[in-house]
Design a protein around this motif. Structure first.
Motif: not given
Length: 127
Positions: A106, A113, A62, A117, A115, A25, A110
């Motif tokens: 943003m 967290n 990511q 994106y 998630e 993360r 995300k």
């Protein structure tokens, strides 16, 4: 069905068996936020370091997403710079800068967290 029928839909995020580990993360957060300061270079470095490590699918996904977005932003900056001659480019430069700032923040939130994106309006050149 041709390969261009679904060109605007972003690819689905990777599925994971459980929660994303903290180190993944954090690296994904860094990949997104470095785009504000370094353009595509930061995301490129993170992707190149991790692309062969199959134990980090979230970081790979990511950082690739951040890299594709920063390449799209670079193209938008180039087009806007050319259009400065007709005065619309100045407004476009400001809009691209604000969009980059907001969307990177943003995406970083995300990613932190856990998630995945997906940036809107991104050319997905790195698959």
């Amino acid at each position: 069905m041709s390969e261009f029928d679904n060109i605007t839909a972003p690819p689905p995020p990777p599925t994971s068996d459980g929660p994303v580990p903290s180190d993944q993360r954090t690296m994904a957060l860094v990949a997104h936020l470095l785009g504000i300061f370094t353009g595509f270079i930061g995301a490129l470095i993170i992707w190149l370091i991790n692309k062969d490590d199959t134990s980090k699918p979230f970081v790979i996904d990511q950082s690739k997403e951040a890299l594709n977005f920063q390449i799209t932003i670079a193209i938008a900056y180039i087009v806007s710079s050319i259009l400065v001659v007709v005065l619309i480019g100045t407004l476009m430069l400001a809009a691209v800068w604000v969009a980059n700032l907001v969307l990177c923040i943003m995406a970083g939130v995300k990613a932190n967290n856990g998630e995945a994106y997906r940036y809107p309006f991104t050319l997905r050149l790195i698959k």
